[in-house]
Motif scaffolding. Structure first.
Motif, mmCIF file in Angstrom:
data_model
loop_
_atom_site.group_PDB
_atom_site.id
_atom_site.type_symbol
_atom_site.label_atom_id
_atom_site.label_comp_id
_atom_site.label_asym_id
_atom_site.label_seq_id
_atom_site.Cartn_x
_atom_site.Cartn_y
_atom_site.Cartn_z
ATOM 1 N N GLN A 116 0.869 -1.272 -0.094
ATOM 2 C CA GLN A 116 -0.106 -0.040 -0.025
ATOM 3 C C GLN A 116 0.900 1.195 -0.009
ATOM 4 O OE1 GLN A 116 -4.189 -0.732 0.760
ATOM 5 N NE2 GLN A 116 -2.889 -1.219 -1.023
ATOM 6 N N TYR A 117 0.733 2.048 -0.858
ATOM 7 C CA TYR A 117 1.610 3.236 -1.228
ATOM 8 C C TYR A 117 0.678 4.430 -1.817
ATOM 9 C CZ TYR A 117 4.973 5.987 -3.585
ATOM 10 O OH TYR A 117 5.824 6.963 -3.957
ATOM 11 N N ASN A 118 0.997 5.636 -0.901
ATOM 12 C CA ASN A 118 0.391 6.925 -1.277
ATOM 13 C C ASN A 118 1.646 7.457 -2.107
ATOM 14 O OD1 ASN A 118 -0.541 9.454 -1.706
ATOM 15 N ND2 ASN A 118 -0.967 10.019 0.517
ATOM 16 N N PRO A 119 1.329 7.852 -3.375
ATOM 17 C CA PRO A 119 2.454 8.353 -4.158
ATOM 18 C C PRO A 119 2.479 10.126 -3.786
ATOM 19 C CG PRO A 119 0.558 7.956 -5.676
ATOM 20 C CD PRO A 119 0.198 7.385 -4.163
ATOM 21 N N ASP A 120 1.454 10.459 -3.231
ATOM 22 C CA ASP A 120 1.355 12.010 -3.013
ATOM 23 C C ASP A 120 1.739 12.623 -1.597
ATOM 24 O OD1 ASP A 120 0.992 12.376 -5.880
ATOM 25 O OD2 ASP A 120 -1.192 11.942 -5.069
ATOM 26 N N LEU A 158 0.106 -0.527 -9.492
ATOM 27 C CA LEU A 158 -1.468 -0.130 -9.640
ATOM 28 C C LEU A 158 -1.932 1.259 -9.220
ATOM 29 C CD1 LEU A 158 -3.133 -3.639 -8.554
ATOM 30 C CD2 LEU A 158 -2.751 -2.927 -10.970
ATOM 31 N N GLN A 159 -2.272 1.830 -9.963
ATOM 32 C CA GLN A 159 -3.038 3.311 -9.448
ATOM 33 C C GLN A 159 -4.324 3.319 -9.938
ATOM 34 O OE1 GLN A 159 0.383 5.429 -11.165
ATOM 35 N NE2 GLN A 159 0.321 6.452 -9.350
ATOM 36 N N CYS A 181 -6.531 1.737 -5.018
ATOM 37 C CA CYS A 181 -6.249 0.375 -4.815
ATOM 38 C C CYS A 181 -5.804 0.113 -3.671
ATOM 39 C CB CYS A 181 -5.212 0.357 -6.253
ATOM 40 S SG CYS A 181 -5.567 0.894 -7.772
ATOM 41 N N TRP A 182 -6.709 -0.780 -2.941
ATOM 42 C CA TRP A 182 -6.271 -1.337 -1.817
ATOM 43 C C TRP A 182 -5.791 -2.606 -1.628
ATOM 44 C CZ3 TRP A 182 -7.280 1.621 2.982
ATOM 45 C CH2 TRP A 182 -7.387 2.814 2.489
ATOM 46 N N LEU A 192 -5.540 -10.056 -7.767
ATOM 47 C CA LEU A 192 -6.731 -9.545 -7.460
ATOM 48 C C LEU A 192 -6.610 -8.748 -6.405
ATOM 49 C CD1 LEU A 192 -8.345 -13.374 -7.302
ATOM 50 C CD2 LEU A 192 -9.204 -11.349 -8.549
ATOM 51 N N TYR A 193 -7.391 -7.646 -6.622
ATOM 52 C CA TYR A 193 -7.195 -6.510 -5.316
ATOM 53 C C TYR A 193 -8.660 -5.731 -5.326
ATOM 54 C CZ TYR A 193 -7.547 -3.040 -9.174
ATOM 55 O OH TYR A 193 -7.964 -2.051 -10.411
ATOM 56 N N THR A 194 -8.755 -5.179 -4.000
ATOM 57 C CA THR A 194 -9.695 -4.478 -3.568
ATOM 58 C C THR A 194 -9.786 -3.001 -4.265
ATOM 59 O OG1 THR A 194 -10.306 -5.830 -1.593
ATOM 60 C CG2 THR A 194 -11.404 -3.724 -1.848
#
Length: 505
Positions: free
Chosen positions: A12-16, A45-46, A56-57, A72-74
């Motif tokens: 899990q990553y916040n690019p901002d 994934l974004q 994208c969780w 597979l992602y939420t």
């Protein structure tokens, strides 16, 4: 996942920014050849479509029979619903897998009518059943039922059908997250197994939101009915903890290159969001661990992956014949902010151990807080003081106590964070559990391996502690300084003396 000679780590990553963000949560992506040294790539994934417009969780990777991966992602869609989506590599022959394609037919699993829009997430790694259908587990909270791990089946990763019965119901636990179902070899066999159906014991792990802890149990999985029956207590909150420290939302994967199952554990920060902003990052992954089923067939064993030992450099070996009551002994010889420490304690006179109160077994974490590292006892505390400042005002204690219960002994292991920082506003709880070992059968010997790491460049020392009469120990350290500490015990013929654990090690 392991694919074509590389380990791929998605997170899990916040690019901002360093917070969870506002709908822009993405999948960060790094690769490694050894699980130790990592090279960061662009986000895999974004948010870009209506089915993941708000982020994208969590999700999982699956390696198909032809060797190609699928995700597979939420996604949180434009309406705020949690839906399950699929993604494929744009070029499966690219060793770095830098580009991923999200088909327009997503979501492949919309939120069911009997589940709230924000209580449906975290699809697991898929496995093939005997009927040739793929299965995944998805976490949910079902109306009028409670926390549930649901099973979905598919032949093509496109059309998924929900099983009538859940894999497991956690009636009293509320929402559970990040389910992980995997097979294990026979007790004591360290060989890992890929995700599969019936034929082996399975472990079911769940992350429980109410307690922010990860629990697991060994049981039997029926891949015809797609149900799981624990071999122990049916209430997941009384299952064993996967980690008795500061770890949540863990995830395992099968490593075919070494036939092992590897566990990742996430730890968030212990200070404030404003500190995160100053630091420029938030959250860490703990050292990956190899896991397997213990000889008793009821619990998992864990050990840092062997590749961690490649970080070892300068070595210090010491034999301390005896540690005097109340003493703090610094082990000189290694400098730095990281260490891999192996200590062997030989504890005499177990018969002097304090009597264990039965209610202490119910909440060892609170017991670690009540009887912290500065509280003397008859046999303990003894252990390590890590990340200690020069004046000892700051340190983290990792220590043991031994109690007597009828004609047996119980060993309590604690991490005391109360003095880990002198700053205000830092979360500094105790952590701990009773260690499943027969110290008497081991001749009063306890061995401890501690990995110490710090993001701070400040010089710190590593110490050894003891708060009762005398112990003998052998120390082997890499890249840090060490001290030994103990205080005398009440009733041991000496004056009682006060002595001087989310951090991650």
């Amino acid at each position: 996942m392991y694919h074509n000679g590389l380990y791929h780590f998605f997170y899990q990553y916040n690019p901002d920014g360093v917070t969870w963000g506002n709908g822009n949560l993405s999948w960060g992506h790094s690769v490694s050849v050894d699980l130790v040294n990592w090279f960061a790539l662009d986000a895999a994934l974004q948010p870009s479509r209506s089915f993941d417009a708000n982020g994208c969780w969590s999700g999982s990777a699956t390696i198909l029979p032809d060797g190609s991966p699928v995700m597979l992602y939420t996604g949180i869609d434009a309406r705020g619903d949690q839906v399950q989506n699929v993604a494929f590599p744009k070029n499966a022959s690219d060793p770095l897998l830098v580009e991923w394609v999200k088909p327009e037919y997503n979501p492949v699993i919309p939120v069911p009518a009997d589940i709230k829009r924000d209580d449906f997430r975290d699809p697991s790694t898929a496995w093939l059943g005997a009927d040739g259908l793929w299965r995944i587990a998805v976490a949910a909270r079902v109306h009028d039922v409670g926390g549930a791990t649901l099973i979905y089946r598919s032949k093509d990763f496109l059309r998924w059908e929900r099983n009538a019965d859940p894999l497991y119901l956690a009636h009293a636990a509320g929402m559970v997250e990040c389910p992980d179902l995997f097979p294990v070899s026979e007790p004591g066999v360290e060989v890992g197994l890929p995700a599969s159906g019936a034929g082996a014991r399975h472990v079911l792990k769940m992350s429980v939101m109410d307690t922010v802890q990860d629990y697991y149990v060994v049981g039997r999985y029926d891949d015809t009915a797609d149900t799981f029956v624990p071999e122990d207590d049916d209430d997941c909150r009384s299952w064993r903890r996967l980690d008795y420290g500061h770890v949540y939302a863990s995830k395992s994967f099968f490593d075919p290159s070494k036939n092992r199952r590897v566990l990742w554990g996430w730890a968030n920060e212990s200070d404030s969001v404003s500190d995160d902003l100053v630091r420029g990052w938030s959250g860490v992954q703990t050292v990956p661990r190899k896991i397997w089923l213990d000889e008793d067939g009821k619990q998992l064993r864990q050990w840092p992956v062997e590749e961690i030992e490649t970080l070892r450099s300068k070595r210090v070996n010491l034999l301390i014949p005896e540690v005097n009551a109340g003493g703090v002994n610094e082990i000189i010889g290694v400098m730095g902010t990281q260490a891999d420490v192996e200590v062997v304690f030989e504890v005499p006179a177990l018969e002097h151990a304090d009597v264990l109160e039965p209610n202490w077994l119910l909440d060892p974490q609170s017991l670690c807080g009540e009887k912290g590292a500065s509280v003397p006892g008859s046999v303990g505390p003894f252990g390590l003081l890590v990340m200690a400042s020069g004046d000892m005002q700051e340190h983290t204690a990792v220590f043991f106590r031994v109690f007597r219960q009828n004609d047996k002994y119980k060993v309590l292991m604690c991490t005391d964070l109360s003095r880990s920082s002198t700053r205000d506003g830092v979360y500094k709880p105790p952590y701990g559990a009773f260690v499943d070992m027969d110290i008497e059968a081991h001749g009063g010997i306890i061995s401890l391996r501690t990995l110490v790491s710090s993001s701070s460049p400040a010089r710190r020392s590593l110490n050894l502690l003891a708060l009762f009469h005398s112990i003998t120990l052998v120390i082997s350290t890499d890249r840090l300084t060490t001290r030994l500490w103990r205080a005398s015990a009440a009733g041991a013929g000496r004056a009682s003396r006060r002595g001087c654990t989310r951090t991650t090690s």
